[in-house]
Design an enzyme around this catalytic site. Structure first.
Site, mmCIF file in Angstrom:
data_model
loop_
_atom_site.group_PDB
_atom_site.id
_atom_site.type_symbol
_atom_site.label_atom_id
_atom_site.label_comp_id
_atom_site.label_asym_id
_atom_site.label_seq_id
_atom_site.Cartn_x
_atom_site.Cartn_y
_atom_site.Cartn_z
ATOM 1 N N ASP A 120 3.027 -2.752 -13.995
ATOM 2 C CA ASP A 120 1.462 -3.242 -13.713
ATOM 3 C C ASP A 120 1.576 -4.624 -14.278
ATOM 4 O O ASP A 120 0.696 -5.273 -14.355
ATOM 5 C CB ASP A 120 0.430 -2.269 -14.128
ATOM 6 C CG ASP A 120 0.380 -1.364 -13.390
ATOM 7 O OD1 ASP A 120 1.453 -0.575 -12.959
ATOM 8 O OD2 ASP A 120 -0.883 -0.919 -13.070
ATOM 9 N N ASP B 288 -3.570 0.977 -4.020
ATOM 10 C CA ASP B 288 -2.888 -0.301 -3.989
ATOM 11 C C ASP B 288 -1.777 -0.175 -2.892
ATOM 12 O O ASP B 288 -0.976 0.967 -2.870
ATOM 13 C CB ASP B 288 -2.271 -0.476 -5.197
ATOM 14 C CG ASP B 288 -3.307 -1.402 -5.804
ATOM 15 O OD1 ASP B 288 -3.993 -2.133 -5.552
ATOM 16 O OD2 ASP B 288 -3.106 -1.541 -7.011
ATOM 17 N N ASN C 187 -6.938 2.883 -15.569
ATOM 18 C CA ASN C 187 -6.027 3.861 -15.005
ATOM 19 C C ASN C 187 -6.072 5.146 -15.905
ATOM 20 O O ASN C 187 -5.591 6.245 -15.842
ATOM 21 C CB ASN C 187 -4.374 3.731 -15.446
ATOM 22 C CG ASN C 187 -3.977 2.506 -13.972
ATOM 23 O OD1 ASN C 187 -4.846 2.367 -13.188
ATOM 24 N ND2 ASN C 187 -2.904 1.982 -14.384
HETATM 25 C C1 UD1 Z 1 -0.004 5.168 -12.049
HETATM 26 C C2 UD1 Z 1 -0.988 3.781 -12.091
HETATM 27 C C3 UD1 Z 1 -0.238 2.563 -11.611
HETATM 28 C C4 UD1 Z 1 0.954 2.583 -12.193
HETATM 29 C C5 UD1 Z 1 1.999 3.722 -12.239
HETATM 30 C C6 UD1 Z 1 3.166 3.715 -13.008
HETATM 31 C C7 UD1 Z 1 -3.231 4.988 -11.818
HETATM 32 C C8 UD1 Z 1 -4.260 4.984 -11.074
HETATM 33 N N1 UD1 Z 1 -2.195 4.017 -11.333
HETATM 34 O O1 UD1 Z 1 0.121 5.143 -10.660
HETATM 35 O O2 UD1 Z 1 -1.231 1.334 -11.922
HETATM 36 O O3 UD1 Z 1 1.654 1.265 -11.761
HETATM 37 O O4 UD1 Z 1 1.232 4.916 -12.627
HETATM 38 O O5 UD1 Z 1 2.923 3.483 -14.344
HETATM 39 O O6 UD1 Z 1 -3.284 5.406 -12.862
HETATM 40 N N2 UD1 Z 1 6.222 9.504 -6.873
HETATM 41 C C9 UD1 Z 1 6.793 10.261 -6.148
HETATM 42 N N3 UD1 Z 1 6.379 11.474 -6.003
HETATM 43 C C10 UD1 Z 1 5.254 11.826 -6.568
HETATM 44 C C11 UD1 Z 1 4.549 10.956 -7.598
HETATM 45 C C12 UD1 Z 1 5.290 9.735 -7.701
HETATM 46 O O7 UD1 Z 1 7.876 9.894 -5.524
HETATM 47 O O8 UD1 Z 1 4.960 13.115 -6.383
HETATM 48 C C13 UD1 Z 1 6.818 7.986 -6.990
HETATM 49 C C14 UD1 Z 1 5.929 6.994 -6.555
HETATM 50 O O9 UD1 Z 1 6.035 6.774 -5.423
HETATM 51 C C15 UD1 Z 1 6.550 5.603 -7.612
HETATM 52 C C16 UD1 Z 1 6.753 6.661 -8.895
HETATM 53 O O10 UD1 Z 1 6.909 7.841 -8.772
HETATM 54 O O11 UD1 Z 1 7.530 4.966 -7.062
HETATM 55 C C17 UD1 Z 1 5.765 6.340 -10.018
HETATM 56 O O12 UD1 Z 1 4.746 6.662 -9.584
HETATM 57 P P1 UD1 Z 1 3.558 7.298 -10.467
HETATM 58 O O13 UD1 Z 1 4.021 7.461 -12.178
HETATM 59 O O14 UD1 Z 1 3.172 8.513 -10.182
HETATM 60 O O15 UD1 Z 1 2.218 6.146 -10.411
HETATM 61 P P2 UD1 Z 1 0.883 6.652 -10.109
HETATM 62 O O16 UD1 Z 1 0.295 7.837 -10.689
HETATM 63 O O17 UD1 Z 1 0.541 6.523 -8.632
#
Ligand code: UD1
Length: 424
Positions: free
Chosen positions: A307, A118, A23
């Site tokens: 995770d 995922d 990540n």
């Molecule tokens: C990253 C990690 C993932 C981990 C997650 C949380 C990578 C490739 N993946 O995912 O393994 O589980 O952080 O620690 O680094 N959300 C919104 N709008 C947005 C952005 C996010 O609603 O614009 C929501 C998502 O749907 C989710 C939550 O916020 O429910 C957390 O998402 P985020 O922290 O952005 O995770 P990722 O970056 O996708």
């Protein structure tokens, strides 16, 4: 088609080495786009997602050389990279959305197919979009692509994130480092992987204050230079090994694991009955008896990581007592519970809670991995189940765990990768 075949019952013991965090490294690769020339990353894991990201960067005009033996990736970025990231690669990994910020900053335009990755929930992009718009970008969605443009240079702005999103924080950081003026990202994510990218950006010449806190202040600069950077160790792989040690009543020394990045998870394992020691270059985890069930609630860092949630459900399913696991980030992560039930686990879900009653024994069965961490959780469950467990769709696990099966075998597990037609 391949599968993992696991014969349960072995106690795992020995040493295992953790490489750089998936990540983090995927975002560091995206960050390389911010500077013309060759950026070299070290401790790069040999996993499918790195190959996908390397291919994506090649399509953007970069030369990418992955030396698996040296655990390095050298990325040579041209003066003007291409700005279009196509669907066929982007759909394979969520982290490809992280080229949006750097491409917009470098090229003035970014066309990025809406990402895959995922299958763990809705995973919106609203905060990425709103934040980039605050910096002066125009963003629209057309034919499955996010198209971001800017008239002139991006400009600094105050951005308050509704939720400390990892991906949005990273994209905004990578856009803001080349914007004109000061950007403040409030309620920023502060995962170790965010600190890692901040440190790399600073080494490239960026000006970032508040690293490791939820307020990041970025003073834009005109240009950045390529660097050499060592990726932060993978706390989620390390955490998976720690749970494996406890579930198998084993004794594993996890080399390069950072205890300070796993505080809550290790503390939970101690409450479950494990002994955890920081050793010279890592963490040793052992457990002599059947573990106790332990409640966990997932939250953004420094809270308990989502995770590691499936691995803790696996642990609770063979523990003494019962526990409640609460998932606050990705609603669909509980889908894997159905597979745990196939292994005989006593788990019930209600909304974002899973209630797990520990059982003395699980029983081996065919199951399917739906995402990386679910796959890891199922492998751990298979290690302690009676008889043979077959984990289908192992490519999900390969996306995040380098040499997982080899490491398991070295630690004493009876595990192999088989062709499905070999199973009979
Ligand atoms: C990253 C990690 C993932 C981990 C997650 C949380 C990578 C490739 N993946 O995912 O393994 O589980 O952080 O620690 O680094 N959300 C919104 N709008 C947005 C952005 C996010 O609603 O614009 C929501 C998502 O749907 C989710 C939550 O916020 O429910 C957390 O998402 P985020 O922290 O952005 O995770 P990722 O970056 O996708």
């Amino acid at each position: 088609m391949e599968a993992f075949r696991i014969v349960g019952g072995a106690r795992l013991s020995g040493d295992v080495r953790v490489t750089g965090a998936k990540n983090s490294v995927l975002k560091l690769m995206a960050a390389a786009l911010l500077a013309e020339g060759t950026t070299t990353l070290y401790e790069v894991p040999t996993i499918l997602d790195v190959e996908y990201m390397a291919e994506l960067l090649r399509r953007l005009g970069c030369e990418v050389v992955h030396d698996a033996e040296a655990r390095s990736v050298a990325i040579t970025v041209p003066a003007v990279p291409s700005h279009k990231a196509d669907y066929d690669l982007v759909r394979k990994l969520r982290a490809s959305i992280n080229v949006l910020g750097p491409l917009l900053a470098r090229c003035g335009e970014a066309d990025v197919a809406l990402p895959g990755g995922d299958n763990i929930g809705s995973r919106g992009l609203d905060m990425h979009v709103a934040g980039l718009e605050r910096l002066g970008a125009t963003v629209r969605s057309e034919h499955g692509y996010l198209i971001a443009t800017r008239d002139d240079q991006l400009h600094g702005a105050s951005v308050w994130l509704d939720f400390p999103s990892v991906g949005a924080t990273e994209n905004l950081l990578m856009a803001a480092v080349l914007a004109k003026g000061t950007t403040v990202i409030d309620n920023a994510a502060r995962e170790p992987e965010i600190c890692d990218i901040c440190h790399m950006l600073v080494a490239m010449g960026a000006q970032i204050d508040g690293i490791g806190t939820s307020t990041l202040t970025i003073e834009g600069v005109d240009s950045l230079s390529p660097v050499e950077h060592t990726t932060v160790p993978d706390r989620l792989v390390a955490g998976t090994w720690a749970v494996a040690a406890v579930m198998t009543r084993g004794d594993i020394t996890i080399q390069r694991a950072r205890a300070d990045h796993l505080e809550i998870a290790l503390d939970k394992l101690v409450s479950a009955g494990a002994t955890v020691d920081e050793v010279a270059d890592g963490v040793r985890v052992r457990c002599a008896d059947r573990p106790r069930a332990i409640d966990v609630v997932t939250l953004p860092y420094p809270g308990f990581p989502t995770d590691l949630q499936p691995q803790f459900i696996a642990l609770n399913s063979i523990a003494r007592g019962a526990a409640m696991v609460t998932e606050n980030l990705f609603e669909a992560r509980f889908r894997f519970v159905n597979e745990m039930v196939r292994l005989g686990a006593d788990v019930r879900t209600d909304g974002h809670h899973a209630f797990v009653r520990g059982k003395e024994k699980l029983s081996g069965a065919p199951v399917e991995a739906a995402d990386i961490r679910a796959g890891a959780g199922l492998v751990l469950a298979g290690l302690v189940a009676e008889g043979t467990t077959t984990v289908y769709e192992p490519h999900h696990v390969d996306r995040g765990y380098e040499g997982f099966i080899d490491d398991l075998v070295r630690l004493g597990a009876d595990v192999s990768r088989v062709q499905v037609n070999q199973l009979a």
